[in-house]
Design a protein around this motif. Structure first.
Motif, PDB file in Angstrom:
ATOM      1  N   VAL A   1      57.393  32.327  62.670  1.00  0.00           N
ATOM      2  CA  VAL A   1      57.782  30.918  62.673  1.00  0.00           C
ATOM      3  C   VAL A   1      59.140  30.866  61.987  1.00  0.00           C
ATOM      4  CG1 VAL A   1      57.299  28.715  62.327  1.00  0.00           C
ATOM      5  CG2 VAL A   1      55.507  30.262  63.037  1.00  0.00           C
TER       6      VAL A   1
ATOM      7  N   PHE B   1      56.517  29.590  67.695  1.00  0.00           N
ATOM      8  CA  PHE B   1      55.165  29.065  68.009  1.00  0.00           C
ATOM      9  C   PHE B   1      55.461  28.409  69.354  1.00  0.00           C
ATOM     10  CE2 PHE B   1      56.750  24.680  66.831  1.00  0.00           C
ATOM     11  CZ  PHE B   1      57.667  24.954  66.238  1.00  0.00           C
TER      12      PHE B   1
ATOM     13  N   ALA C   1      54.043  21.073  69.869  1.00  0.00           N
ATOM     14  CA  ALA C   1      53.878  20.755  68.427  1.00  0.00           C
ATOM     15  C   ALA C   1      54.750  19.292  68.049  1.00  0.00           C
ATOM     16  CB  ALA C   1      54.464  21.708  67.588  1.00  0.00           C
TER      17      ALA C   1
ATOM     18  N   ARG D   1      57.589  21.800  61.662  1.00  0.00           N
ATOM     19  CA  ARG D   1      56.598  21.422  62.564  1.00  0.00           C
ATOM     20  C   ARG D   1      56.037  20.152  61.907  1.00  0.00           C
ATOM     21  NH1 ARG D   1      52.805  25.893  64.970  1.00  0.00           N
ATOM     22  NH2 ARG D   1      53.174  27.008  63.046  1.00  0.00           N
TER      23      ARG D   1
ATOM     24  N   SER E   1      52.589  19.687  61.563  1.00  0.00           N
ATOM     25  CA  SER E   1      51.587  20.223  60.883  1.00  0.00           C
ATOM     26  C   SER E   1      51.901  21.488  60.206  1.00  0.00           C
ATOM     27  CB  SER E   1      50.650  20.653  62.187  1.00  0.00           C
ATOM     28  OG  SER E   1      51.127  21.326  63.198  1.00  0.00           O
ATOM     29  N   TYR E   2      52.751  21.496  59.508  1.00  0.00           N
ATOM     30  CA  TYR E   2      53.231  22.721  58.640  1.00  0.00           C
ATOM     31  C   TYR E   2      52.238  22.985  57.546  1.00  0.00           C
ATOM     32  CZ  TYR E   2      55.011  19.764  54.562  1.00  0.00           C
ATOM     33  OH  TYR E   2      55.108  18.893  53.691  1.00  0.00           O
TER      34      TYR E   2
ATOM     35  N   THR F   1      49.070  22.729  57.852  1.00  0.00           N
ATOM     36  CA  THR F   1      47.970  23.518  58.266  1.00  0.00           C
ATOM     37  C   THR F   1      48.189  24.854  58.594  1.00  0.00           C
ATOM     38  OG1 THR F   1      47.247  21.504  59.488  1.00  0.00           O
ATOM     39  CG2 THR F   1      46.522  23.371  60.334  1.00  0.00           C
ATOM     40  N   TYR F   2      49.447  25.094  59.069  1.00  0.00           N
ATOM     41  CA  TYR F   2      49.836  26.520  59.512  1.00  0.00           C
ATOM     42  C   TYR F   2      50.484  27.431  58.428  1.00  0.00           C
ATOM     43  CZ  TYR F   2      48.709  24.937  64.342  1.00  0.00           C
ATOM     44  OH  TYR F   2      47.937  24.513  65.402  1.00  0.00           O
TER      45      TYR F   2
ATOM     46  N   ASP G   1      53.726  26.732  57.377  1.00  0.00           N
ATOM     47  CA  ASP G   1      54.993  27.366  57.868  1.00  0.00           C
ATOM     48  C   ASP G   1      55.857  27.282  56.436  1.00  0.00           C
ATOM     49  OD1 ASP G   1      54.878  25.327  60.871  1.00  0.00           O
ATOM     50  OD2 ASP G   1      54.198  27.356  60.400  1.00  0.00           O
TER      51      ASP G   1
END
Length: 117
Positions: free
Chosen positions: A1, A26, A31, A97, A99-100, A102-103, A105
């Protein structure tokens, strides 16, 4: 990412700039995306967000009516049009993103925006 921001620079108060962000790694079209900024000696703060299809946008109060966030899902790009710039908009601007957290990033290098006469 990966997130690669560009388009920053030096601009006079009242001027405009358009920031660009190239995202990869991604499924971009699924997103939500956000722009953040970090001013000197301040914490990074959310500026604007956009939904996956671009139909919904949200802005922090200080930029509402002056900044416009948009995206091009065909190009995996997100943009921030900044108008009527003020000295207090001076900061490094980042896209990521929505939702960074959560992932997990990582942040990109950002792009410096300096508003000064």
């Amino acid at each position: 990412v990966q997130f690669v921001e560009s388009g920053g620079g030096l601009v006079q108060p009242g001027g405009s700039l358009r920031l660009s962000c190239a995202a990869s790694g991604f499924t971009f079209s699924s997103a939500g995306m956000s722009w953040y900024r970090q001013a000197p000696e301040k914490e990074r703060a959310l500026v604007a967000s956009i939904s996956p299809t671009g139909g919904l946008t949200d802005y922090t109060d200080s930029v509402n009516g002056r900044f416009i966030i948009s995206r091009d899902n065909a190009k995996n790009m997100v943009y921030l049009q900044m108008n009527s710039l003020k000295r207090e908009d001076t900061a490094v601007y980042y896209c990521i993103r929505a939702s960074y957290r959560t992932y997990g990033d990582d942040w990109g290098q950002g792009t410096q925006v300096t508003v000064s006469s």
